[in-house]
Scaffold this active site. Structure first.
Site, short mmCIF file in Angstrom:
data_model
loop_
_atom_site.label_atom_id
_atom_site.label_comp_id
_atom_site.label_asym_id
_atom_site.label_seq_id
_atom_site.Cartn_x
_atom_site.Cartn_y
_atom_site.Cartn_z
N ASP A 80 33.55 39.71 33.05
CA ASP A 80 33.47 38.58 33.99
C ASP A 80 34.59 38.63 35.02
O ASP A 80 35.59 39.33 34.86
CB ASP A 80 33.50 37.25 33.23
CG ASP A 80 34.74 37.10 32.36
OD1 ASP A 80 35.23 38.11 31.82
OD2 ASP A 80 35.24 35.97 32.21
N GLU A 138 35.25 36.01 29.37
CA GLU A 138 36.57 35.96 28.74
C GLU A 138 37.46 34.92 29.39
O GLU A 138 38.32 34.33 28.74
CB GLU A 138 37.23 37.34 28.84
CG GLU A 138 38.51 37.47 28.01
CD GLU A 138 39.75 36.86 28.65
OE1 GLU A 138 40.62 36.35 27.92
OE2 GLU A 138 39.85 36.89 29.90
N GLU A 139 37.25 34.65 30.67
CA GLU A 139 38.19 33.85 31.45
C GLU A 139 38.08 32.34 31.23
O GLU A 139 39.04 31.62 31.45
CB GLU A 139 37.99 34.13 32.95
CG GLU A 139 38.30 35.57 33.37
CD GLU A 139 39.78 35.89 33.37
OE1 GLU A 139 40.59 35.00 33.05
OE2 GLU A 139 40.14 37.03 33.69
#
Length: 391
Positions: A80, A138-139
């Site tokens: 991402d 992930e962010e």
């Protein structure tokens, strides 16, 4: 076998960089990834592996099975991007307005695709299985790891290995830590409500900005006065929405805060103290408070035994494109790889990616860029551990 791996990876380095640049031009935000997982799926078409899509739900689990009994090692790469307008001036800058690969996840995906392709070619020379975890989101909390774990991405896996390119670390080096290596994270939102009024008559109102300003200052004492000096903790107020008119006392303000801690125990201590301060704010200023506190990513723990194995393997391999394998300090950012490490003995290492021109910008910066030599370093490092572990 490692010599064959290195030779093949070197031959494919240009392709690795080509993939990274394509992904860099076409970034997608967390939980909104559509084209990227499709691109990854198409890369594996026709290759001798099993591809499971919509794991978690936008992730991919790729199984490279040697056909011989043995252990199973998972390797993970995220894909991402971030809501940032790119300002690098690169010829392959983002084509998606306001979205940028400003953390290196494009590089992670590119290295792992080429490494997977190479491991498929070498699979008759090892035993057991390799699991490629291509992870979205992930962010942004709650992250993509938890959902992939829930969908069984770790079933039958013995260990998980991850790598992150790091723009502030010297290119050509692999760096590592043991134990707690990256902070855990919490997020909170606080709405403070008093009563509005005219700036000339504060005695007839209850100023929420004054209460909020007091909280901003007092919350810093959580770290300075409530934590052991040898504990690592940070509380940051990143947003204070108190905008109004110069002569009007605002009825309410809203704050948002970021919490980081190197252990989960420290993280929980900070959470308890923030809640206590909020309660005290109500008593002291006669305001009402609405606190939304999210217990977010845990601290990332590198299993000491598996980390020692990974480091020893890389140091003994004397890989030609890796100048050194060195220990480094714990890293302040949080990382949802921590969820895999909660489930299994795991290790997260770093590939130095400082640009040759010396223009180093931190991760999540509009000018962030990496040294593309780090892709080959990451592929060689992870691939060497895979082959040694499954030999």
């Amino acid at each position: 076998m490692v010599n064959q791996l290195v030779q093949k990876l070197r031959e494919k380095e240009d392709k690795m960089i080509e993939i990274r640049r394509y992904l860099h031009q076409h970034p997608e935000l967390s939980f909104k990834e559509e084209a990227t997982p499709k691109y990854i799926e198409e890369f594996y078409e026709g290759k001798d592996c099993t591809v499971e899509t919509n794991v978690g739900p936008k992730g991919l689990k790729v199984t490279i099975d040697s056909g011989k009994p043995g252990k199973t090692l998972a390797i993970r790469a995220d894909f991402d991007a971030l809501p940032i307008q790119e300002d690098t001036g690169l010829s392959f800058s983002s084509k998606n307005e306001g979205v940028m690969h400003a953390c290196g996840h494009d590089a992670h995906t590119a290295y792992m695709l080429i490494l997977a392709d190479t491991l498929i070619e070498l699979k008759d020379q090892f035993t057991g299985k390799v699991i490629d975890i291509h992870q979205p989101a992930e962010e942004v909390p709650p992250g993509g790891a938890q959902a992939m774990i829930k969908d069984g991405v770790l079933d039958g896996v013995d260990h998980v290995l991850g790598v992150h390119v790091m723009s502030h670390m010297p290119a050509g080096k692999v760096l590592y830590g043991s134990g707690n290596v990256q902070t855990g994270r919490d997020i909170f939102k606080l709405k403070i409500t008093g009563s509005g009024g005219h700036g000339s008559s504060p005695h007839t109102a209850n100023d929420s900005i004054v209460a909020g300003a007091y909280f901003v200052n007092s919350v810093q004492t959580v770290v300075s006065r409530r934590l052991n000096p040898f504990e690592t903790g940070v509380v940051t107020i990143g947003s204070f929405d108190g905008k109004g008119q110069f002569n009007v006392i605002k009825e309410s303000v809203e704050l948002e805060g970021d919490v980081r801690a190197l252990t989960d125990d420290t993280k929980h201590t900070i959470q308890k103290e923030v809640k206590r301060l909020v309660h005290g704010l109500e008593e002291t200023f006669g305001v009402t408070c609405e606190l939304e506190y999210t217990d977010d990513y845990p601290a990332l723990y590198n299993d000491p035994d598996f980390t020692d194995y990974v480091v020893t393997t890389l140091q003994n391999a004397e890989l030609p494109d890796i100048e050194a394998v060195e220990a480094c300090e714990p890293q302040p950012p949080s990382e949802d790889f921590a969820y895999y490490a909660k489930e299994l003995p795991s290790t997260f290492i770093y590939a130095g990616a400082a640009p040759d021109d010396g223009k180093i910008y931190p991760h999540h910066h509009p000018k962030f860029n990496i040294n593309e030599k780090s892709l080959l370093v990451a592929a060689e490092a992870v691939g060497t551990v895979v082959l040694d572990y499954l030999k």
